[in-house]
Design a protein around this motif. Structure first.
Motif, mmCIF file in Angstrom:
data_model
loop_
_atom_site.group_PDB
_atom_site.id
_atom_site.type_symbol
_atom_site.label_atom_id
_atom_site.label_comp_id
_atom_site.label_asym_id
_atom_site.label_seq_id
_atom_site.Cartn_x
_atom_site.Cartn_y
_atom_site.Cartn_z
ATOM 1 N N LYS A 13 34.932 -7.579 1.103
ATOM 2 C CA LYS A 13 36.257 -8.054 1.535
ATOM 3 C C LYS A 13 36.837 -7.111 2.568
ATOM 4 C CE LYS A 13 40.864 -9.415 -0.108
ATOM 5 N NZ LYS A 13 41.338 -9.361 1.242
ATOM 6 N N ARG A 14 36.718 -5.822 2.318
ATOM 7 C CA ARG A 14 37.294 -4.828 3.234
ATOM 8 C C ARG A 14 36.670 -4.943 4.623
ATOM 9 N NH1 ARG A 14 35.984 -0.622 0.522
ATOM 10 N NH2 ARG A 14 34.332 0.207 1.828
ATOM 11 N N ILE A 15 35.354 -5.077 4.695
ATOM 12 C CA ILE A 15 34.686 -5.157 5.997
ATOM 13 C C ILE A 15 34.936 -6.511 6.664
ATOM 14 C CG2 ILE A 15 32.426 -5.144 7.145
ATOM 15 C CD1 ILE A 15 33.546 -2.347 6.357
ATOM 16 N N ARG A 16 34.977 -7.601 5.886
ATOM 17 C CA ARG A 16 35.322 -8.911 6.466
ATOM 18 C C ARG A 16 36.728 -8.868 7.051
ATOM 19 N NH1 ARG A 16 32.434 -11.193 2.210
ATOM 20 N NH2 ARG A 16 34.272 -11.291 0.908
ATOM 21 N N ASP A 17 37.676 -8.323 6.285
ATOM 22 C CA ASP A 17 39.066 -8.228 6.756
ATOM 23 C C ASP A 17 39.170 -7.364 8.009
ATOM 24 O OD1 ASP A 17 39.813 -9.845 4.653
ATOM 25 O OD2 ASP A 17 40.725 -8.224 3.467
ATOM 26 N N TYR A 18 38.424 -6.276 8.032
ATOM 27 C CA TYR A 18 38.424 -5.408 9.211
ATOM 28 C C TYR A 18 37.920 -6.184 10.429
ATOM 29 C CZ TYR A 18 37.924 -1.308 12.152
ATOM 30 O OH TYR A 18 38.044 -0.401 13.174
ATOM 31 N N GLY A 19 36.853 -6.949 10.240
ATOM 32 C CA GLY A 19 36.326 -7.774 11.315
ATOM 33 C C GLY A 19 37.349 -8.780 11.810
ATOM 34 N N VAL A 20 38.040 -9.455 10.892
ATOM 35 C CA VAL A 20 39.070 -10.429 11.274
ATOM 36 C C VAL A 20 40.132 -9.755 12.138
ATOM 37 C CG1 VAL A 20 40.975 -11.851 10.371
ATOM 38 C CG2 VAL A 20 38.702 -11.999 9.339
ATOM 39 N N ASP A 21 40.567 -8.566 11.738
ATOM 40 C CA ASP A 21 41.579 -7.830 12.509
ATOM 41 C C ASP A 21 41.113 -7.529 13.928
ATOM 42 O OD1 ASP A 21 43.276 -7.848 10.331
ATOM 43 O OD2 ASP A 21 42.857 -5.765 9.751
ATOM 44 N N GLU A 27 29.691 -11.657 8.295
ATOM 45 C CA GLU A 27 29.086 -12.373 7.184
ATOM 46 C C GLU A 27 28.094 -11.452 6.499
ATOM 47 O OE1 GLU A 27 29.188 -16.922 8.933
ATOM 48 O OE2 GLU A 27 27.326 -15.794 9.085
ATOM 49 N N HIS A 28 27.922 -11.651 5.200
ATOM 50 C CA HIS A 28 26.985 -10.846 4.420
ATOM 51 C C HIS A 28 25.930 -11.752 3.792
ATOM 52 C CE1 HIS A 28 30.695 -8.365 4.447
ATOM 53 N NE2 HIS A 28 29.820 -7.395 4.613
ATOM 54 N N VAL A 160 30.045 1.299 10.277
ATOM 55 C CA VAL A 160 30.100 -0.159 10.412
ATOM 56 C C VAL A 160 31.366 -0.582 11.142
ATOM 57 C CG1 VAL A 160 30.254 -2.339 9.128
ATOM 58 C CG2 VAL A 160 28.543 -0.631 8.494
ATOM 59 N N LYS A 161 32.476 0.065 10.867
ATOM 60 C CA LYS A 161 33.721 -0.253 11.589
ATOM 61 C C LYS A 161 33.595 0.084 13.074
ATOM 62 C CE LYS A 161 36.769 0.016 7.596
ATOM 63 N NZ LYS A 161 37.779 0.824 6.879
ATOM 64 N N THR A 162 32.900 1.154 13.400
ATOM 65 C CA THR A 162 32.666 1.505 14.805
ATOM 66 C C THR A 162 31.814 0.439 15.481
ATOM 67 O OG1 THR A 162 32.866 3.875 14.345
ATOM 68 C CG2 THR A 162 31.683 3.253 16.361
ATOM 69 N N ILE A 163 30.796 -0.062 14.761
ATOM 70 C CA ILE A 163 29.952 -1.126 15.305
ATOM 71 C C ILE A 163 30.788 -2.403 15.522
ATOM 72 C CG2 ILE A 163 28.022 -2.687 14.773
ATOM 73 C CD1 ILE A 163 26.682 -0.203 13.413
ATOM 74 N N ILE A 164 31.658 -2.707 14.576
ATOM 75 C CA ILE A 164 32.542 -3.874 14.726
ATOM 76 C C ILE A 164 33.454 -3.692 15.941
ATOM 77 C CG2 ILE A 164 34.488 -5.140 13.695
ATOM 78 C CD1 ILE A 164 33.076 -4.693 10.954
#
Length: 170
Positions: A13-21, A27-28, A160-164
């Protein structure tokens, strides 16, 4: 009773939400040589768009009769292509980031790298045994490696957040 690495339960959820932002759809998926039924029994099974794993055909009494699907290191790449094309059903005839923790992930990592993706090897943070990730890095199978710590603010989380962020800016 599958033991999950730290932070896994909140990771998705945290990584999906970060991506949305950031305007990125995250997707996982699981592509595993392990048993599908074991993965489906974990606390995080519902976090995946699809689980591709080895499974059995069961008779009316619930007794395994024979393998219904077997996934090995070669067939894992087939599932990456299915995901990329949007043909998620294994019976349908009609990939950019990857985290892996075993030797059977190596062909997928090579494929991801050849398409300018980001392959990340993870190692057990308790044992700190980095031999596999060092070898995968040396063989250019992965671009990054981190401890398998999925908690917020961990090295993996930040990577992963840096990659996003990079994906969003591209």
């Amino acid at each position: 009773k599958v033991q999950l690495f730290p932070g896994v339960e909140t990771w998705f959820k945290r990584i999906r939400d970060y991506g949305v932002d950031k305007g990125v759809i995250v997707e996982h998926y699981i592509i595993s040589s392990g048993l599908k039924e074991m993965i489906e029994g974990t606390k995080v099974a519902n976090e995946f768009e699809k689980i591709y794993a080895s499974s059995f055909y069961y008779d009316k009494d619930g007794v395994a009769q024979w393998p219904a699907q077997v996934i090995n290191y070669t067939s894992k790449t087939q599932f990456l292509f299915r995901i990329e094309k949007g043909t998620l059903d294994v019976n349908d005839s009609g990939v950019n980031d990857y985290l892996g923790d075993s030797d059977t992930d190596i062909p997928c990592m090579k494929l991801i790298n050849s398409y300018s993706g980001h392959s990340i090897g993870v190692y057990n943070p308790e044992t700190k045994d980095k031999r596999k990730v060092y070898k995968m890095m040396e063989d250019k199978r992965i671009k990054y490696y981190t401890p398998a710590d999925y908690t917020e603010g961990s090295e993996l989380d930040e990577l992963v957040k840096t990659i996003i962020n990079t994906t969003a800016s591209n």
